[in-house]
Design an enzyme around this catalytic site. Structure first.
Site, PDB file in Angstrom:
ATOM      1  N   ARG A  59      33.621  30.727   5.133  1.00 11.59           N
ATOM      2  CA  ARG A  59      34.974  30.675   5.696  1.00 11.59           C
ATOM      3  C   ARG A  59      35.919  31.656   5.011  1.00 11.59           C
ATOM      4  O   ARG A  59      36.882  32.120   5.610  1.00 11.59           O
ATOM      5  CB  ARG A  59      35.511  29.236   5.661  1.00 11.59           C
ATOM      6  CG  ARG A  59      34.790  28.345   6.677  1.00 11.59           C
ATOM      7  CD  ARG A  59      35.148  26.876   6.548  1.00 11.59           C
ATOM      8  NE  ARG A  59      34.760  26.284   5.281  1.00 11.59           N
ATOM      9  CZ  ARG A  59      33.555  25.782   5.017  1.00 11.59           C
ATOM     10  NH1 ARG A  59      32.611  25.807   5.928  1.00 11.59           N
ATOM     11  NH2 ARG A  59      33.294  25.257   3.843  1.00 11.59           N
ATOM     12  N   GLU A  96      26.176  20.607  -9.142  1.00 14.66           N
ATOM     13  CA  GLU A  96      25.989  19.237  -9.621  1.00 14.66           C
ATOM     14  C   GLU A  96      24.536  19.019 -10.031  1.00 14.66           C
ATOM     15  O   GLU A  96      24.237  18.404 -11.048  1.00 14.66           O
ATOM     16  CB  GLU A  96      26.402  18.252  -8.521  1.00 14.66           C
ATOM     17  CG  GLU A  96      26.423  16.818  -8.989  1.00 14.66           C
ATOM     18  CD  GLU A  96      26.956  15.878  -7.931  1.00 14.66           C
ATOM     19  OE1 GLU A  96      26.918  14.662  -8.188  1.00 14.66           O
ATOM     20  OE2 GLU A  96      27.418  16.334  -6.868  1.00 14.66           O
TER      21      GLU A  96
END
Length: 176
Positions: A59, A96
């Site tokens: 984006r 993560e």
């Protein structure tokens, strides 16, 4: 300016339970909203000596290209590993669970160029910090970072500011 928050679609529990996904496709699909976003992001850095805009896949390409056009400067795509066809430099960063890598072409920026980093959203700041470090590794000076949305609770702004760059976000949402 249009109420940008009203143009952002929130999708609960995506991509996993407890996450409120902030979808900008509804905002950029609105002509007036998209025009306001591009004007606000580019206006904040007009006169700041920006020579290139770097957009983070995917984006950030939409926004960064439009902001670069508005500022009258070139565009640098910051891509995931293996997506660029020419020689690249890259930067690894932690996720993560595991690591990822982003890359730019070796000739994407020249030493001393003032680059504005653009993406749709700043959350934990992991990708934006990695992109900033990659651009600095290539010789760029960061003029700042610009986002449509900030999730302040996740601390990304503080990480970018710790690198010495101004951070500009148009709207903020609580939570994740």
């Amino acid at each position: 300016m249009i109420d940008l928050r009203s143009l952002v679609r929130t999708i609960p529990d995506y991509p996993k339970p407890g996450i409120q996904f902030r979808d900008i496709t509804t905002l950029i699909g609105d002509a007036a909203g998209f025009r306001d976003v591009v004007g606000a992001l580019s206006g904040r850095f007009a006169g700041a000596g920006v020579t290139k805009v770097a957009g983070i896949e995917a984006r950030g390409f939409i926004l960064g290209g439009a902001v670069a056009h508005q500022l009258g400067v070139g565009f640098v795509p910051v891509r995931k590993q293996g997506k660029l066809p020419y020689q690249v430099i890259g930067h690894d960063y932690d996720l993560e669970y595991g690591t990822d890598r982003i890359e730019i072409h070796v000739d994407a920026v020249e030493t001393g160029e003032r680059v504005l980093l653009v993406d749709d959203l700043i959350a934990t700041g992991g990708t934006a910090v990695a992109a900033s470090r990659l651009l600095q590794q290539a010789g760029a000076t960061l003029a700042g970072s610009a986002f449509i949305i900030e999730l302040p609770a996740l601390g990304g702004r503080k990480k970018l500011e710790a690198l010495g760059q101004p951070v500009h976000a148009l709207i903020a949402f609580d939570g994740h």
